[in-house]
Each structure stands twice: as C-alpha cells, then as structure tokens.
Scaffold this motif. Structure first.
Motif, PDB file in Angstrom:
ATOM      1  N   ILE A   1      10.968  47.192  33.131  1.00 37.89           N
ATOM      2  CA  ILE A   1      10.947  47.257  34.602  1.00 37.89           C
ATOM      3  C   ILE A   1       9.601  47.807  35.075  1.00 37.89           C
ATOM      4  N   GLY A   2       9.077  48.815  34.387  1.00 41.33           N
ATOM      5  CA  GLY A   2       7.766  49.356  34.734  1.00 41.33           C
ATOM      6  C   GLY A   2       6.670  48.320  34.587  1.00 41.33           C
ATOM      7  N   ARG A   3       6.766  47.519  33.549  1.00 37.59           N
ATOM      8  CA  ARG A   3       5.769  46.449  33.346  1.00 37.59           C
ATOM      9  C   ARG A   3       5.897  45.381  34.427  1.00 37.59           C
ATOM     10  N   ILE A   4       7.120  45.018  34.786  1.00 34.89           N
ATOM     11  CA  ILE A   4       7.338  44.050  35.870  1.00 34.89           C
ATOM     12  C   ILE A   4       6.802  44.617  37.181  1.00 34.89           C
ATOM     13  N   ARG A   5       7.025  45.908  37.415  1.00 30.27           N
ATOM     14  CA  ARG A   5       6.538  46.565  38.627  1.00 30.27           C
ATOM     15  C   ARG A   5       5.009  46.498  38.696  1.00 30.27           C
ATOM     16  N   LEU A   6       4.342  46.816  37.597  1.00 31.68           N
ATOM     17  CA  LEU A   6       2.881  46.791  37.559  1.00 31.68           C
ATOM     18  C   LEU A   6       2.341  45.372  37.712  1.00 31.68           C
ATOM     19  N   ASN A   7       2.961  44.425  37.031  1.00 33.50           N
ATOM     20  CA  ASN A   7       2.542  43.029  37.120  1.00 33.50           C
ATOM     21  C   ASN A   7       2.720  42.490  38.543  1.00 33.50           C
ATOM     22  N   SER A   8       3.813  42.849  39.186  1.00 35.36           N
ATOM     23  CA  SER A   8       4.068  42.411  40.564  1.00 35.36           C
ATOM     24  C   SER A   8       3.041  42.992  41.527  1.00 35.36           C
ATOM     25  N   LEU A   9       2.661  44.238  41.290  1.00 33.24           N
ATOM     26  CA  LEU A   9       1.651  44.871  42.130  1.00 33.24           C
ATOM     27  C   LEU A   9       0.304  44.187  41.972  1.00 33.24           C
ATOM     28  N   LEU A  10      -0.037  43.806  40.761  1.00 32.99           N
ATOM     29  CA  LEU A  10      -1.292  43.112  40.510  1.00 32.99           C
ATOM     30  C   LEU A  10      -1.295  41.724  41.157  1.00 32.99           C
ATOM     31  N   ILE A  11      -0.196  40.997  41.045  1.00 33.49           N
ATOM     32  CA  ILE A  11      -0.095  39.686  41.694  1.00 33.49           C
ATOM     33  C   ILE A  11      -0.201  39.828  43.201  1.00 33.49           C
ATOM     34  N   ALA A  12       0.461  40.829  43.774  1.00 32.28           N
ATOM     35  CA  ALA A  12       0.391  41.062  45.217  1.00 32.28           C
ATOM     36  C   ALA A  12      -1.032  41.381  45.654  1.00 32.28           C
ATOM     37  N   LEU A  13      -1.752  42.141  44.853  1.00 38.83           N
ATOM     38  CA  LEU A  13      -3.138  42.463  45.179  1.00 38.83           C
ATOM     39  C   LEU A  13      -4.008  41.211  45.175  1.00 38.83           C
ATOM     40  N   TYR A  14      -3.822  40.356  44.174  1.00 36.97           N
ATOM     41  CA  TYR A  14      -4.589  39.108  44.113  1.00 36.97           C
ATOM     42  C   TYR A  14      -4.290  38.212  45.318  1.00 36.97           C
ATOM     43  N   ILE A  15      -3.026  38.032  45.625  1.00 39.24           N
ATOM     44  CA  ILE A  15      -2.642  37.167  46.749  1.00 39.24           C
ATOM     45  C   ILE A  15      -3.142  37.740  48.062  1.00 39.24           C
ATOM     46  N   ASN A  16      -2.945  39.040  48.269  1.00 40.58           N
ATOM     47  CA  ASN A  16      -3.355  39.676  49.511  1.00 40.58           C
ATOM     48  C   ASN A  16      -4.870  39.584  49.704  1.00 40.58           C
ATOM     49  N   SER A  17      -5.627  39.836  48.655  1.00 39.16           N
ATOM     50  CA  SER A  17      -7.087  39.752  48.753  1.00 39.16           C
ATOM     51  C   SER A  17      -7.538  38.326  49.042  1.00 39.16           C
ATOM     52  N   SER A  18      -6.922  37.357  48.399  1.00 42.10           N
ATOM     53  CA  SER A  18      -7.276  35.955  48.632  1.00 42.10           C
ATOM     54  C   SER A  18      -6.990  35.538  50.067  1.00 42.10           C
ATOM     55  N   VAL A  19      -5.819  35.911  50.568  1.00 43.33           N
ATOM     56  CA  VAL A  19      -5.467  35.564  51.952  1.00 43.33           C
ATOM     57  C   VAL A  19      -6.414  36.237  52.933  1.00 43.33           C
ATOM     58  N   LEU A  20      -6.759  37.495  52.689  1.00 44.25           N
ATOM     59  CA  LEU A  20      -7.673  38.201  53.586  1.00 44.25           C
ATOM     60  C   LEU A  20      -9.062  37.573  53.581  1.00 44.25           C
ATOM     61  N   ILE A  21      -9.546  37.179  52.416  1.00 38.85           N
ATOM     62  CA  ILE A  21     -10.856  36.521  52.342  1.00 38.85           C
ATOM     63  C   ILE A  21     -10.844  35.210  53.102  1.00 38.85           C
ATOM     64  N   ILE A  22      -9.811  34.413  52.900  1.00 36.82           N
ATOM     65  CA  ILE A  22      -9.721  33.112  53.584  1.00 36.82           C
ATOM     66  C   ILE A  22      -9.615  33.297  55.087  1.00 36.82           C
TER      67      ILE A  22
END
Length: 129
Positions: free
Chosen positions: A64-85
């Motif tokens: 669960i901790g690994r899923i939590r960390l992985n989800s946070l990393l994916i959210a950071l990538y998506i959020n940064s991409s959307v903000l740049i666009i």
C-alpha cells in the motif's frame, strides 16, 4: 520499514464527508457570487483532500505504501504536464483561474489514481480466491 506519519483510518470517512459537499459548492458557485462561500469551499476541499489522502488504509503494509508513492509520482507528472500545457495557452485572468484550479489538481489526481490502484488490487485479490 520507515515510519510514515498518516492519520488514523477514521479520518478517511470524515474527509469524504467534507470533500464532496465543498467540491459541489465550489463547482456551483462562481468567484463573484460569494467570497465567503468560495473561501469555505476552498478550505473544505483542502481539508477533505488531506484527510482522505493522508489517512491509513485498514491494512497499511509495504505494498500500500508503494502504491501510495507511485500514485503521488503519477499525479505529479500529470499535474506538471497539464500546468505546462495550460500556461502556454492561457493568459491574463484566465491564467489566474488556471492557478486556482491547480491548487487542487495534484491531490485530486493522486486520490483518483490511488483509489483506482487500490480497487484493482482488491479486485485481483478477490479473483484469486
């Protein structure tokens, strides 16, 4: 295993109870309708998201901790991409709305990805039985 400081599991239910009505309130009210309602909605969304995202699962293990960390990393990538666009195509007052929207997107994307991954994990565990 390193200690992760999470809220007790009961905060998750409280978080959803706060998050859903304040999110609906924010969607239904415009910036010009009521400043106090707008502030209540923003504070409620922030608190609700924090309570839901930072609460323990009933069984909190390394997976669960690994899923939590992985989800946070994916959210950071998506959020940064959307903000740049959006920063390339939005100017002036519209960009201010983008920034207000961006206050919540990272944690909301995290919640979506995390809950989807948990749902898939639980479904695969049920299918094995």
């Amino acid at each position: 295993m390193e200690k992760i400081f999470l809220l007790p599991n009961g905060f998750k239910k409280v978080g959803w109870i706060i998050l859903v009505p304040t999110f609906v309130l924010r969607v239904l009210t415009s910036d010009w309708v009521g400043k106090i309602l707008n502030n209540v909605a923003i504070i409620g969304i922030c608190l609700g998201c924090l309570f839901v995202a930072c609460s323990r699962e009933r069984v909190e293990d390394e997976l669960i901790g690994r899923i939590r960390l992985n989800s946070l990393l994916i959210a950071l990538y998506i959020n940064s991409s959307v903000l740049i666009i959006l920063s390339l195509f939005c100017y002036e007052l519209l960009f201010l709305n983008v920034l207000v929207f961006n206050m919540f997107t990272n944690i909301i994307i995290f919640l979506i990805v995390f809950e989807m991954k948990l749902w898939k994990l639980k479904k695969s565990l049920r299918d094995e039985e």
